[in-house]
Design an enzyme around this catalytic site. Structure first.
Site, PDB file in Angstrom:
ATOM      1  N   HIS A 111     -30.431 -64.268  -7.994  1.00 25.95           N
ATOM      2  CA  HIS A 111     -30.231 -63.050  -8.618  1.00 25.95           C
ATOM      3  C   HIS A 111     -30.113 -63.880 -10.131  1.00 25.95           C
ATOM      4  O   HIS A 111     -30.342 -62.442 -10.844  1.00 25.95           O
ATOM      5  CB  HIS A 111     -29.074 -63.068  -7.999  1.00 25.95           C
ATOM      6  N   ASP A 150     -34.364 -64.587   1.750  1.00 24.72           N
ATOM      7  CA  ASP A 150     -33.246 -63.480   1.556  1.00 24.72           C
ATOM      8  C   ASP A 150     -33.143 -61.905   2.217  1.00 24.72           C
ATOM      9  O   ASP A 150     -33.851 -61.220   1.877  1.00 24.72           O
ATOM     10  CB  ASP A 150     -32.898 -64.144   0.520  1.00 24.72           C
ATOM     11  N   HIS A 152     -31.438 -59.605   0.252  1.00 24.34           N
ATOM     12  CA  HIS A 152     -31.519 -59.011  -0.654  1.00 24.34           C
ATOM     13  C   HIS A 152     -32.819 -59.703  -1.868  1.00 24.34           C
ATOM     14  O   HIS A 152     -33.119 -60.705  -2.170  1.00 24.34           O
ATOM     15  CB  HIS A 152     -30.279 -59.941  -1.509  1.00 24.34           C
ATOM     16  N   ASP A 239     -28.934 -63.432   5.297  1.00 24.39           N
ATOM     17  CA  ASP A 239     -28.010 -62.518   5.044  1.00 24.39           C
ATOM     18  C   ASP A 239     -29.542 -61.422   6.103  1.00 24.39           C
ATOM     19  O   ASP A 239     -28.857 -60.057   6.094  1.00 24.39           O
ATOM     20  CB  ASP A 239     -27.333 -62.568   4.147  1.00 24.39           C
TER      21      ASP A 239
END
Lengths: 438, 558
Positions: A111, A150, A152, A239
């Site tokens: 991120h 991931d 996200h 995740d």
């Protein structure tokens, strides 16, 4: 016991670093993974070896990011070792010491964007990007694919490579309408000089192994076959796991291992994944075995129940449609400008960025010089609740003499006229990273 | 007065020492068909020279377990395991009677699935039908929860009526994690158990017969000892202790400062050990036994087939020494020339029947058109060159990986030896040839010929424990000591470290060993907060303590 491929594992659990004592990104996160790998005797398999991480230098970070006010203010030694672990992984493969490498490191990085004012989404510096830029600095211009699995959206990595046609960034993630950071839609597909080099595949909640593997086979594999990268990097966040506490997907350890086997990345780098007891030990083991080419069929979670995780036909239908549409983004990218406009010789876009972990708001104007000869000078004006107006200038890899000259002139001008508290210049041609205003 | 006996491949050496020095020494040929004979002979040789009422302890380094495995004089073992999810245990089958059960325990010691009672009883029946009496029970994460291993042991039953004579439980070997190694270690322990215990009985009987009522300790490969009683249930720990005896001997006899190479040139083999910063290197996890990796801790040693009794061969003009031993040296009445004979002919040594050495070597050299002196010189050079090449290779292998000494992990450390120490029978004679190959300062310590026995005599006990506590579950475990206790929420790293040390010392004391607490090193101590939801659920604590290897006292000259 032998592995089919030589695998290097870089394990750095950062046992002294946490965002806060009960934060998901805390010391305990890789503890049970370490236990599982030791109990399995992973490192006793002939062909599998553990390596120590390198430590990324300040220059390694400055080559990649505009950090305000400076690198040391936005990152710790743990971040430098985590990024250094990723560098070590790439180095093992490029030097031919290992066929594959797995950087099992934390803190994560995907991120973290081009400009860094602080921590967002638990990330400060982008460990894959620091690795990729290290590779290009030391091994010359290469075509690199980053596949981010991931849950996200890898918005940081997307931002860093938005204007870079040599780096293909593919992110598959839970749909941004249902999860942080709320971005990663198919039409986000790269800047004017790199359109179709950013591919976003937003998956609906409760996507199972079936959906992930369908996307891999029908979207990612054909794109990679066309792009022909020299190096494939997997941002291996975990995740998407059905037991993850902060997401809503139905991916399993078997699914992750299968995906790894089929994607067959040279380097996998751990990103998120917060089901630290019930998922990570098994997912990490599955990924490591799949990378090494060792049978992983008996790796499964204690509560694994394929029936409960079976994919809803509606979800399957939705993903099928995605699989039909998304390859066009790469093979026949849209030509209209989605997120900015041309002003003279510049392509300009404005961004408001929120750093959730550190609670910082940033306003940013990004300008790309539409050079025609090279990727073009990048100019970023940024101010945030943490830093006054500052400037970042990047003379990119392979820049032409005119853009290089322009970069230096703009740096001079910014200092003479004032108005910017800090000025940072990344010169990839001259391999120098300059900071002014200190 | 302390006695030390080292049963080697060719000779059995014995010494009696006290703080004033070596009081007596004795060397006899090792009788491989009856090791006890050799021990008894060596012991009698010593007792003839000293006052037996002054003897306080006998330390014994024996090749018994090693030989039993090499010569396949071992029991068939019923191995019953349960591995849960992970790498397929079919990869780790050590023997034919192998039974894998369903059931699983996770990394925190939580039972995920019980053992299947029907499968367990089928496995037990099959083992009984095969007439097995020695067993190994190993389950994954048993060091975090030994319940399944104990359940298997209970199902096997004891003694007559088809029960087990002996069961090795994986968790009782060590608390360290590594299921495949634990499995192999438990298998070998049970495989040598019977042979070893017969030997231990004979040793005890021999001591009684000689009127020696003293403590007997057995050497381990890690540079420490264990009591004879403890060795009866953990015989696998006595394996490969010979090289450790030599290394501890050199520590007792010489002060080593630099990175160094230690060569112990015996009758059959040369053992190469490496010191870094004055301390011997250790195998990080454990040694390999017959292609299986184990959890048996050991000093890092490479054995090569060059010793005094190694046969000289000549093929196509190239002279070689070893790796085979084809009978004793001519100097000892043999018919094949050996390194020892070459050293005699070259005038470097005066061992045994020198005339016979010359005669046999001359006969061997003549058909090849060689002078005996020429052949001797070439053989000695070949032996030294081979030792040097193997040492270089060994160092390259060591320098590729993290380096662990008996004290610590040396970070990013390259070992560059500055000195060579030689011991063993031919040490003095080989000094110059070794120096010429290594081009490093080469030293033969005093009493080099019995350094191994001196090391055996002076080696202190070692032991280690791993403590694992989970304050959410309220449990603390020290698997090796079979200790399980309850702890409250307030139990912390400090309490755990103190408890691990104390229980280690108490366990040693109960075996009759009083150990200075200063010798206990805390090798690992960590505590992790476990979070459930947004709440601190408890602490996950791990402590590892080790009694560092050392000698009771040194015999170095002031």
């Amino acid at each position: 016991m032998h592995s089919a491929r030589k695998l290097g594992v870089i394990f750095f659990p950062a046992y002294d670093w946490a965002i806060s004592p009960t934060h998901p990104e805390r010391e305990e996160r890789l503890l049970y993974t370490q236990d599982q790998l030791q109990e399995e005797g992973l490192y006793d398999i002939e062909g599998v070896r553990e390596y120590k991480p390198d430590v990324a230098t300040r220059e390694d970070v400055e080559r990649t990011h505009f950090c305000f006010p400076d690198v040391d203010s936005v990152s710790t030694r743990s971040h430098h070792i985590s990024a250094g672990g990723a560098i070590r992984a790439a180095r093992l493969v490029l030097e031919g010491e290992r066929d594959r490498a797995f950087a099992l490191v934390r803190p994560p990085g995907h991120h973290a964007m081009k400009v860094v004012h602080g921590s967002r989404g638990f990330c400060n510096i982008n460990i894959e990007a620091v690795m990729v830029e290290w590779v290009r600095e030391n091994y010359g211009r290469k075509r690199i694919a980053i596949v981010d699995t991931d849950c996200h959206h890898g918005d940081g990595t997307q931002d860093i490579y938005w204007n870079d046609p040599d780096v293909l960034f593919i992110s598959l993630h839970q749909d941004g309408r249902t999860l942080y950071p709320g971005t990663g839609f198919p039409l986000e597909c790269g800047g004017p000089t790199a359109r179709g080099r950013t591919i976003n595949i937003p998956l609906p909640p409760r996507t199972s192994d079936e959906g992930f593997l369908m996307v891999l086979d029908q979207v990612i594999a054909p794109i990679l076959a066309d792009f022909k990268p020299d190096l494939i990097v997997n941002s291996a966040g975990q995740d998407n796991h059905y037991s993850d506490p902060i997401t809503d997907m139905n991916f399993s350890a078997q699914g992750y291992a299968l995906l790894t086997e089929r994607l067959n990345p040279h380097v996998a780098v751990l990103e998120g994944g917060y089901a630290i007891q019930g998922a990570l030990p098994y997912v990490n083991l599955g990924i490591a075995l799949a990378l090494a080419g060792v049978d992983y069929s008996r790796v499964r979670e204690p509560d694994f129940d394929p029936a409960r995780l079976a994919q809803d036909p509606k979800v399957t239908d939705y993903i099928k449609k995605l699989c039909d549409q998304i390859p066009r983004i790469y093979f026949d990218p849209p030509t209209e400008n989605q997120d900015g406009e041309v002003r003279g010789e510049w392509f300009v876009r404005s961004k408001d960025i929120y750093y959730d972990t550190d609670n910082i708001n940033e306003e940013q104007t990004e300008m790309l010089h539409l050079c025609g000869q090279c990727r073009g000078l990048l100019r970023v004006e940024t101010k945030s609740t943490a830093n006054p107006l500052s400037l970042g200038l990047e003379i990119p890899v392979g820049a032409c003499a005119r853009c290089q000259d322009l970069g230096f002139r703009q740096a001079d001008e910014a200092q003479l006229k004032g108005g910017f508290r800090y000025v940072q210049l990344i010169d990839r041609v001259g391999k120098q990273y300059l900071r002014f205003g200190f | 007065m302390l006695l030390g006996i080292d049963v080697g491949g060719t000779h059995t050496d014995a010494v009696a020492v006290d703080e004033s020095g070596i009081l007596a020494s004795c060397k006899v040929r090792t009788n491989h068909d009856n090791l006890l004979d050799s021990i008894e002979a060596a012991l009698k040789g010593i007792l003839a020279q000293v006052d037996r009422s002054q003897v306080a302890q006998l330390n014994l380094s024996t090749t018994l377990s090693t030989n039993a495995i090499v010569q396949n004089r071992i029991d068939d073992v019923g191995v019953i395991i349960s591995s849960g999810p992970g790498i397929d245990p079919e990869n780790f089958i050590p023997c034919k009677d192998f039974h894998s059960l369903s059931g699983s325990i996770d990394h925190r010691g939580t039972e995920i699935a019980p053992l299947d009672p029907a499968e367990l009883s089928r496995a037990v029946k099959a083992c009984r039908a095969a007439g097995l009496k020695s067993f190994a029970a190993v389950t994954k994460f048993s060091t975090r929860n030994p319940a399944h291993e104990r359940q298997i042991k209970a199902a096997l039953g004891q003694g007559a009526g088809g029960g087990a004579d002996f069961v090795t439980l994986g968790n009782e070997i060590t608390g360290r994690l590594n299921f495949p190694r634990r499995l192999a270690t438990a298998y070998f322990n049970s495989a040598v158990w019977r042979t070893y215990n017969r030997f231990a009985d004979a040793v005890a009987q021999c001591m009684t017969d000689l009127g020696l009522d003293v403590r007997v300790n057995i050497l381990k490969a890690d540079g420490g000892t264990m009591t004879l009683a403890r060795s009866r249930s953990m015989p696998v720990q006595s394996i490969f202790s010979g090289p450790a005896a030599s290394v501890m001997g050199i520590i007792a006899l010489t002060r080593i400062h630099y990175d160094s190479v230690i060569l112990d040139i015996g009758g059959t083999t040369t053992d190469i050990a490496i010191f870094a910063e004055g301390a011997p290197l250790v195998e990080h996890e454990g040694i390999e036994i017959g292609s299986h990796l184990t959890l048996v801790r050991a000093l890092k040693v490479r054995s090569i087939g060059i010793g005094g009794d190694s046969a000289i061969s000549l093929t196509q003009g190239v002279v070689r020494v070893g790796p085979n031993r084809l009978g004793p040296s001519a100097a000892d009445g043999g018919d094949r020339p050996t390194l020892t004979d070459a050293l005699n002919v070259a005038g470097a040594s005066l061992y045994g029947d020198i005339a016979r050495s010359r005669r046999v070597l001359t006969q061997f050299a003549r058909p090849h058109g060689l002078d005996p002196e020429d052949l001797a010189a070439q053989a000695i050079k070949a032996a030294a060159a081979k030792i040097q090449a193997e040492t270089r290779d060994f160092l390259a292998e060591i320098n590729e990986k993290p380096v662990y000494t008996i004290h610590e992990l040396l970070e990013n450390r390259r070992i560059v030896p500055r000195k060579v120490y030689i011991m063993g029978g031919p040490a003095e004679a080989m000094k110059m040839p070794v120096f010429r190959e290594f081009q490093l300062s080469t030293e033969v310590p005093p009493d080099f010929a019995v350094a191994n026995a001196v090391g055996a005599a002076l080696t202190r006990p070692t032991s280690d424990v791993e403590l694992f506590a989970d304050t959410e579950k309220g449990v603390v475990l020290i698997p090796k000591l079979k200790y399980e206790g309850k702890v409250g929420k307030g139990y912390d790293l400090e309490a755990a470290t103190a408890e691990a040390k104390e229980r280690l010392l108490t366990a040693l004391y109960s075996q009759g060993v009083s150990m200075d607490a200063a010798n206990v090193l805390v090798k690992e101590a960590s505590s992790f907060n476990m979070v459930s939801g947004n709440r601190l659920a408890g602490k996950n604590i791990r402590v590892r303590c080790q009694v560092k290897p050392g000698v009771a006292f040194t015999l170095r000259e002031a």
